[in-house]
Design a protein around this motif. Sequence first.
Motif, mmCIF file in Angstrom:
data_model
loop_
_atom_site.group_PDB
_atom_site.id
_atom_site.type_symbol
_atom_site.label_atom_id
_atom_site.label_comp_id
_atom_site.label_asym_id
_atom_site.label_seq_id
_atom_site.Cartn_x
_atom_site.Cartn_y
_atom_site.Cartn_z
ATOM 1 N N TYR A 61 0.763 -1.580 0.488
ATOM 2 C CA TYR A 61 0.030 0.136 0.257
ATOM 3 C C TYR A 61 1.086 1.169 -0.019
ATOM 4 O O TYR A 61 1.237 1.209 0.783
ATOM 5 C CB TYR A 61 -1.279 0.136 1.143
ATOM 6 C CG TYR A 61 -1.670 -0.817 0.961
ATOM 7 C CD1 TYR A 61 -3.065 -1.314 0.424
ATOM 8 C CD2 TYR A 61 -1.534 -2.170 2.335
ATOM 9 C CE1 TYR A 61 -3.717 -1.945 0.302
ATOM 10 C CE2 TYR A 61 -2.360 -3.576 2.416
ATOM 11 C CZ TYR A 61 -3.597 -2.921 1.227
ATOM 12 O OH TYR A 61 -4.635 -4.069 1.641
ATOM 13 N N HIS A 62 1.249 1.853 -0.875
ATOM 14 C CA HIS A 62 1.860 2.745 -1.710
ATOM 15 C C HIS A 62 1.059 4.206 -0.874
ATOM 16 O O HIS A 62 0.531 5.312 -2.217
ATOM 17 C CB HIS A 62 2.368 3.032 -3.066
ATOM 18 C CG HIS A 62 3.750 4.548 -3.126
ATOM 19 N ND1 HIS A 62 4.197 4.318 -1.719
ATOM 20 C CD2 HIS A 62 3.241 4.981 -4.264
ATOM 21 C CE1 HIS A 62 4.716 5.482 -2.496
ATOM 22 N NE2 HIS A 62 4.335 5.964 -4.170
ATOM 23 N N CYS A 63 1.460 4.930 0.426
ATOM 24 C CA CYS A 63 0.485 5.735 0.875
ATOM 25 C C CYS A 63 1.495 7.368 1.344
ATOM 26 O O CYS A 63 1.199 8.516 1.145
ATOM 27 C CB CYS A 63 -0.147 5.294 2.074
ATOM 28 S SG CYS A 63 -0.410 4.030 2.135
ATOM 29 N N ALA A 64 3.009 7.226 0.792
ATOM 30 C CA ALA A 64 3.927 8.147 0.778
ATOM 31 C C ALA A 64 3.837 9.015 -0.383
ATOM 32 O O ALA A 64 4.014 8.738 -1.331
ATOM 33 C CB ALA A 64 5.332 7.574 1.277
ATOM 34 N N ALA A 65 4.401 10.756 -0.120
ATOM 35 C CA ALA A 65 4.409 11.361 -0.488
ATOM 36 C C ALA A 65 3.707 12.820 0.471
ATOM 37 O O ALA A 65 3.389 12.455 0.774
ATOM 38 C CB ALA A 65 2.755 10.873 -1.680
ATOM 39 N N TYR A 66 4.486 13.697 -0.672
ATOM 40 C CA TYR A 66 4.120 14.592 -0.027
ATOM 41 C C TYR A 66 2.512 15.589 -1.008
ATOM 42 O O TYR A 66 2.715 15.273 -1.602
ATOM 43 C CB TYR A 66 5.425 15.975 -0.385
ATOM 44 C CG TYR A 66 5.986 15.637 -0.156
ATOM 45 C CD1 TYR A 66 6.312 15.019 1.599
ATOM 46 C CD2 TYR A 66 7.478 15.587 -1.090
ATOM 47 C CE1 TYR A 66 8.130 14.985 1.583
ATOM 48 C CE2 TYR A 66 9.255 15.250 0.142
ATOM 49 C CZ TYR A 66 9.526 15.359 0.908
ATOM 50 O OH TYR A 66 10.451 14.923 1.502
ATOM 51 N N LEU A 108 -2.043 2.077 -4.970
ATOM 52 C CA LEU A 108 -0.988 3.530 -4.586
ATOM 53 C C LEU A 108 -2.679 3.744 -3.976
ATOM 54 O O LEU A 108 -4.072 4.145 -4.781
ATOM 55 C CB LEU A 108 -0.675 4.110 -6.333
ATOM 56 C CG LEU A 108 -0.699 5.486 -6.645
ATOM 57 C CD1 LEU A 108 0.896 5.642 -6.020
ATOM 58 C CD2 LEU A 108 -1.263 6.283 -8.117
ATOM 59 N N ILE A 109 -2.027 5.198 -3.438
ATOM 60 C CA ILE A 109 -3.309 5.795 -2.987
ATOM 61 C C ILE A 109 -2.727 7.590 -3.384
ATOM 62 O O ILE A 109 -1.633 7.949 -3.844
ATOM 63 C CB ILE A 109 -2.587 6.287 -1.382
ATOM 64 C CG1 ILE A 109 -3.614 5.645 -0.720
ATOM 65 C CG2 ILE A 109 -3.493 7.423 -1.052
ATOM 66 C CD1 ILE A 109 -3.097 4.051 -0.893
ATOM 67 N N SER A 110 -3.932 7.657 -4.671
ATOM 68 C CA SER A 110 -3.835 8.589 -4.795
ATOM 69 C C SER A 110 -4.989 9.786 -4.454
ATOM 70 O O SER A 110 -5.135 10.193 -3.454
ATOM 71 C CB SER A 110 -4.001 8.362 -6.685
ATOM 72 O OG SER A 110 -4.719 9.699 -7.739
ATOM 73 N N SER A 111 -5.069 10.670 -5.394
ATOM 74 C CA SER A 111 -5.772 12.195 -5.182
ATOM 75 C C SER A 111 -7.141 12.779 -6.367
ATOM 76 O O SER A 111 -6.527 12.883 -7.482
ATOM 77 C CB SER A 111 -4.870 13.138 -4.398
ATOM 78 O OG SER A 111 -5.635 14.297 -4.267
ATOM 79 N N ASP A 112 -8.603 13.588 -5.585
ATOM 80 C CA ASP A 112 -9.079 13.479 -6.733
ATOM 81 C C ASP A 112 -8.069 15.269 -7.317
ATOM 82 O O ASP A 112 -8.244 15.723 -8.340
ATOM 83 C CB ASP A 112 -10.185 14.331 -6.720
ATOM 84 C CG ASP A 112 -9.911 15.371 -5.076
ATOM 85 O OD1 ASP A 112 -8.726 15.704 -4.521
ATOM 86 O OD2 ASP A 112 -11.209 15.446 -4.775
ATOM 87 N N LYS A 113 -7.595 15.263 -6.836
ATOM 88 C CA LYS A 113 -6.141 17.035 -7.407
ATOM 89 C C LYS A 113 -5.641 15.971 -8.345
ATOM 90 O O LYS A 113 -4.999 16.807 -9.719
ATOM 91 C CB LYS A 113 -5.378 16.968 -6.553
ATOM 92 C CG LYS A 113 -6.197 17.348 -4.806
ATOM 93 C CD LYS A 113 -5.065 18.737 -4.247
ATOM 94 C CE LYS A 113 -6.135 19.648 -3.111
ATOM 95 N NZ LYS A 113 -6.705 18.583 -2.378
ATOM 96 N N ALA A 114 -5.176 15.131 -8.630
ATOM 97 C CA ALA A 114 -4.708 14.639 -10.222
ATOM 98 C C ALA A 114 -5.768 14.530 -10.999
ATOM 99 O O ALA A 114 -5.047 13.648 -13.034
ATOM 100 C CB ALA A 114 -3.973 12.808 -9.691
ATOM 101 N N VAL A 115 -6.931 14.936 -11.353
ATOM 102 C CA VAL A 115 -7.805 14.927 -12.297
ATOM 103 C C VAL A 115 -7.489 16.506 -12.600
ATOM 104 O O VAL A 115 -8.397 17.054 -11.891
ATOM 105 C CB VAL A 115 -9.142 14.911 -11.923
ATOM 106 C CG1 VAL A 115 -10.332 14.636 -13.048
ATOM 107 C CG2 VAL A 115 -9.471 13.635 -11.289
ATOM 108 N N ARG A 116 -7.540 16.623 -13.794
ATOM 109 C CA ARG A 116 -6.750 18.143 -14.279
ATOM 110 C C ARG A 116 -6.496 18.749 -13.672
ATOM 111 O O ARG A 116 -6.727 20.510 -12.444
ATOM 112 C CB ARG A 116 -8.516 18.627 -14.772
ATOM 113 C CG ARG A 116 -8.841 18.245 -16.405
ATOM 114 C CD ARG A 116 -10.092 18.794 -16.537
ATOM 115 N NE ARG A 116 -11.265 17.869 -16.467
ATOM 116 C CZ ARG A 116 -11.313 16.596 -17.040
ATOM 117 N NH1 ARG A 116 -11.599 16.204 -18.005
ATOM 118 N NH2 ARG A 116 -12.753 16.264 -15.791
ATOM 119 N N PRO A 117 -4.764 18.434 -12.803
ATOM 120 C CA PRO A 117 -4.067 19.015 -11.969
ATOM 121 C C PRO A 117 -3.883 20.746 -12.685
ATOM 122 O O PRO A 117 -3.515 20.949 -13.442
ATOM 123 C CB PRO A 117 -3.249 18.106 -11.969
ATOM 124 C CG PRO A 117 -2.681 17.700 -13.060
ATOM 125 C CD PRO A 117 -4.319 17.063 -13.516
#
Length: 648
Positions: free
Chosen positions: A367-372, A410-419
């Motif tokens: 589970y890849h949670c590491a990110a800034y 991978l733990i992603s984010s809604d900010k990845a959509v049309r960033p």
Amino acid sequence: MTLVGIHQWIHTRPRRTKRALLLAADIIGLTMIIWLAYCFRFERLFIPNREQIFLILAGPAIAIPVFVYMGLYRAVLRYLRERAIWTIVQAVTISTLIWVSVVFLTLSYGAEGVPRTIVVLYWIGGIVAVTGSRFGIKWLLRRGLPRPKEKTRVLIFGAGDAAAQLAEALHAAGDCQVLGFLSDDPSLQGMDILGIRIYPTARIGELITNMGIHEVIIATTSSSTRKRREVVASLGQFPVKIRVLPPIADLAAGKYLVSYIRDIDIDDLLGRSPVPADPALLRAPVEGRVILITGAAGSIGSAVCRTVAQANPAKLILLDFNELGLYQIERELRRYGAFPLVAVLGSITDARLLRRVLNEHKVETVYHCAAYKHVSLVEENQLEGVRNNVMGTLTVVKEACASTVENFVLISSDKAVRPKSVMGATKRWAELIVRHYGMQAARKNGKRRVFSCVRFGNVIGSSGSVVPLFKEQIAAGGPVTLTHEGMTRYFMSVREAAELIVQAGALSTSCDILLLDMGEPVKIRDLAEDMIMLAGLTVRDADNPDGDIEIVTIGMRPAEKLCEELFYDPSGVTATRHPKILRAKPQDGVAGGVPAMLKQLSDAIESGNEAEVRRVLFEQLKENDSERANQALPQHAVETTTQLRHSA
């Protein structure tokens, strides 16, 4: 003897003695009632003959077995409810009818007549005596105790089974007095539950003022979040406490307890209902498997650690470069079970460390949670943000592909959509990396290798989120700062996010992007007002110049979006086994050019030129994402998404 002395004497007697005393009181009382009925009927001191003595004694002799059968001697009198009166009426009525039958049978053998008045007086007197003895003892026991404090006056929002059971529990506890139920159902308004009136919700302000209400308890799960927010907002002007009875797995087969009531929290006012976890989906990707969680000390990573730890893994490996945070989460997880727990201090950009950990422990799931993820900080530190979020993810994915890893999430984010922000762009790059290398791994190993992404919105209470910021500002006396009056965001709880991530491991196929139906986005302005209200304060504005906390708009920051999205193409979203988890349609042609993109990005990072890194970061996404992803969403796509939500 004082009341306190009587109370202490009764309280110290064994249960059998108390039952014998009550039995003796019933025998003496019923005998005296029949004799007094004769005295009243003949208007003189009545001296019965032998047959009449038999009839007088027959009354209690018949009644006592009936009382035993009806359970009149099993009740604990200190907690006797008013509904017991109906049982007493039934018991006395049955015993009276049997006694009358015995009277008529006796008359056929020559006994003197028994006037009908005596039968009626015996029935009425029996009910009064039996009821009076029990509730008199209850009163005596209560009077013998120290005087209770004033009861809390309560309104219950809801009129269903949960509300009725809660009212009974509050009555039994004795600390609260339920003065009414609130319901929007016109067919229920004006009716009674347990002798308590049901009022329209619209009258809540009037009831609080007129009844002196101290507390409102929300005890309904059927009301929408929007309706709940309206009720809470309407209560903001009154000095009442708001609490909620959470829907916790029917609470012992539907028996709601007072101890489950809790203070209402900001989670209760989100624009969505909680997503229930499927226990089978939680166990499937974890139970008996070796799990690695990167970023284990972060807010999301630590929540995933707790969820995984409860699903009985074979081994749990925690990776983070935050020494203190890693130490704390390791200590916390020690209490979850006897499975091996390994804490690894290091960075996801260290390929040699990752290779050693994956191979030494034969990791099966990552589970890849590491990110800034702090948008403003990553915007100011673009080189390090890209190095960690993009190149770090590349390192983890490539090492996972080269090892025994079967599931990668991978733990992603809604900010990845049309960033628009660097942080959002790095998350989109991470999704593309997982898809590209996941497809390669799936081709080589078939369905055994599953690399997927989980995309969701903001997490309440996570580090850097708006909720802790608002809490700090409210605690400091304000003002609460907004960047834009119309800004909206999706929200979910930390626990729910962790459960979704784990369940994705069981639901995903290779290269999936799974996302949560997060309901309607929440206006940040509404969130700020709700948090001020939950703190027991009021908003200071033109309508309320004497309020406690002011809300100030300071303007949007660079790269900040007014509204976030969860999909590139809602028309391609499909349902999954989980009613609230959706599967996004992969963007065809996006992942093919990933190696070339990464080469350009790596060269830009090595040059140390932030402007060049930013240019490559966004231009490569524009060139490689499909044309439809960069256009406005068509109306039919929005309608399709809405239909999916309702069907789910």
